[in-house]
Design a protein around this motif. Structure first.
Motif, PDB file in Angstrom:
ATOM      1  N   MET A 131      17.561  54.954  -9.064  1.00 43.17           N
ATOM      2  CA  MET A 131      16.880  55.150  -7.883  1.00 43.17           C
ATOM      3  C   MET A 131      16.354  53.803  -7.426  1.00 43.17           C
ATOM      4  O   MET A 131      16.028  52.916  -8.175  1.00 43.17           O
ATOM      5  CB  MET A 131      15.787  55.854  -8.004  1.00 43.17           C
ATOM      6  N   VAL A 132      16.901  53.331  -6.097  1.00 41.03           N
ATOM      7  CA  VAL A 132      16.481  52.125  -5.546  1.00 41.03           C
ATOM      8  C   VAL A 132      15.391  52.218  -4.726  1.00 41.03           C
ATOM      9  O   VAL A 132      15.326  53.150  -3.654  1.00 41.03           O
ATOM     10  CB  VAL A 132      17.873  51.454  -4.751  1.00 41.03           C
ATOM     11  N   ASP A 133      14.258  51.437  -4.670  1.00 42.99           N
ATOM     12  CA  ASP A 133      13.244  51.209  -3.866  1.00 42.99           C
ATOM     13  C   ASP A 133      13.434  50.152  -2.985  1.00 42.99           C
ATOM     14  O   ASP A 133      13.481  48.945  -3.529  1.00 42.99           O
ATOM     15  CB  ASP A 133      11.892  51.302  -4.778  1.00 42.99           C
ATOM     16  N   PHE A 134      13.650  50.428  -1.590  1.00 40.67           N
ATOM     17  CA  PHE A 134      13.811  49.282  -0.830  1.00 40.67           C
ATOM     18  C   PHE A 134      12.270  48.947  -0.318  1.00 40.67           C
ATOM     19  O   PHE A 134      11.688  49.997   0.286  1.00 40.67           O
ATOM     20  CB  PHE A 134      14.656  50.014   0.387  1.00 40.67           C
ATOM     21  N   TYR A 135      12.107  47.872  -0.283  1.00 41.60           N
ATOM     22  CA  TYR A 135      10.582  47.298  -0.010  1.00 41.60           C
ATOM     23  C   TYR A 135      10.330  46.114   0.464  1.00 41.60           C
ATOM     24  O   TYR A 135      11.369  45.344   0.545  1.00 41.60           O
ATOM     25  CB  TYR A 135       9.652  47.630  -1.407  1.00 41.60           C
ATOM     26  N   ALA A 136       9.182  45.655   1.139  1.00 45.11           N
ATOM     27  CA  ALA A 136       9.006  44.095   1.238  1.00 45.11           C
ATOM     28  C   ALA A 136       7.491  43.980   0.643  1.00 45.11           C
ATOM     29  O   ALA A 136       6.658  44.802   0.725  1.00 45.11           O
ATOM     30  CB  ALA A 136       9.203  43.931   2.883  1.00 45.11           C
ATOM     31  N   ASP A 137       7.369  42.707   0.465  1.00 48.88           N
ATOM     32  CA  ASP A 137       6.014  42.360  -0.001  1.00 48.88           C
ATOM     33  C   ASP A 137       5.139  42.519   0.884  1.00 48.88           C
ATOM     34  O   ASP A 137       3.804  42.892   0.516  1.00 48.88           O
ATOM     35  CB  ASP A 137       6.040  40.768  -0.660  1.00 48.88           C
ATOM     36  N   TRP A 138       5.237  42.494   2.399  1.00 48.68           N
ATOM     37  CA  TRP A 138       4.346  42.483   3.123  1.00 48.68           C
ATOM     38  C   TRP A 138       3.812  44.105   3.632  1.00 48.68           C
ATOM     39  O   TRP A 138       2.967  44.311   4.290  1.00 48.68           O
ATOM     40  CB  TRP A 138       4.682  41.899   4.517  1.00 48.68           C
ATOM     41  N   CYS A 139       4.488  44.902   3.150  1.00 46.74           N
ATOM     42  CA  CYS A 139       4.538  46.284   3.516  1.00 46.74           C
ATOM     43  C   CYS A 139       3.461  47.166   2.586  1.00 46.74           C
ATOM     44  O   CYS A 139       3.466  47.251   1.526  1.00 46.74           O
ATOM     45  CB  CYS A 139       6.096  46.962   3.136  1.00 46.74           C
ATOM     46  N   GLY A 140       2.178  47.440   3.305  1.00 47.01           N
ATOM     47  CA  GLY A 140       1.249  48.266   2.666  1.00 47.01           C
ATOM     48  C   GLY A 140       1.537  49.521   1.926  1.00 47.01           C
ATOM     49  O   GLY A 140       1.327  49.900   0.795  1.00 47.01           O
ATOM     50  N   PRO A 141       2.239  50.477   2.801  1.00 52.98           N
ATOM     51  CA  PRO A 141       2.803  51.666   2.012  1.00 52.98           C
ATOM     52  C   PRO A 141       3.839  51.334   0.734  1.00 52.98           C
ATOM     53  O   PRO A 141       3.604  52.330  -0.103  1.00 52.98           O
ATOM     54  CB  PRO A 141       3.541  52.523   3.326  1.00 52.98           C
ATOM     55  N   CYS A 142       4.540  50.263   0.853  1.00 49.65           N
ATOM     56  CA  CYS A 142       5.325  50.171  -0.034  1.00 49.65           C
ATOM     57  C   CYS A 142       4.340  49.820  -1.549  1.00 49.65           C
ATOM     58  O   CYS A 142       4.712  50.272  -2.682  1.00 49.65           O
ATOM     59  CB  CYS A 142       6.268  48.755   0.019  1.00 49.65           C
ATOM     60  N   GLN A 143       3.505  48.964  -1.325  1.00 54.07           N
ATOM     61  CA  GLN A 143       2.486  48.475  -2.276  1.00 54.07           C
ATOM     62  C   GLN A 143       1.861  49.756  -2.952  1.00 54.07           C
ATOM     63  O   GLN A 143       1.522  49.863  -4.134  1.00 54.07           O
ATOM     64  CB  GLN A 143       1.476  47.727  -1.818  1.00 54.07           C
TER      65      GLN A 143
END
Length: 85
Positions: A1-13
């Motif tokens: 599974m690939v988790d597409f995220y960004a460091d600045w993204c609160g929901p990602c964290q």
């Protein structure tokens, strides 16, 4: 599974510990790869990722499942169990 995220993204964290728990409970049946869309925008574009967090489950190069947004541990675990039998 690939988790597409960004460091600045609160929901990602917020999803990081949920993802870790689900992967651990599935006992190695699914591998998690994290892809930072700021460092790899071409990959996000290639797979039509328009919002993050976004998850795509692949098997032998084919997309089996995809979902965007926050998910509860229960919902994510239930979705993944359908693919690991």
């Amino acid at each position: 599974m690939v988790d597409f995220y960004a460091d600045w993204c609160g929901p990602c964290q917020t999803m990081n510990p949920v993802l870790d728990e689900v992967i651990a409970e599935l006992d190695g049946k699914i591998k998690l790869f994290k892809l930072n869309i700021d460092k790899n925008p071409q990959a996000a574009q290639q797979f039509g990722v328009r919002s993050i967090p976004h998850y795509i489950l692949f098997k032998r190069g084919k997309i089996l499942w995809r979902k965007g947004g926050y998910m509860t541990k229960r919902d994510l675990l239930q979705a993944m169990k359908g693919f690991v039998g």
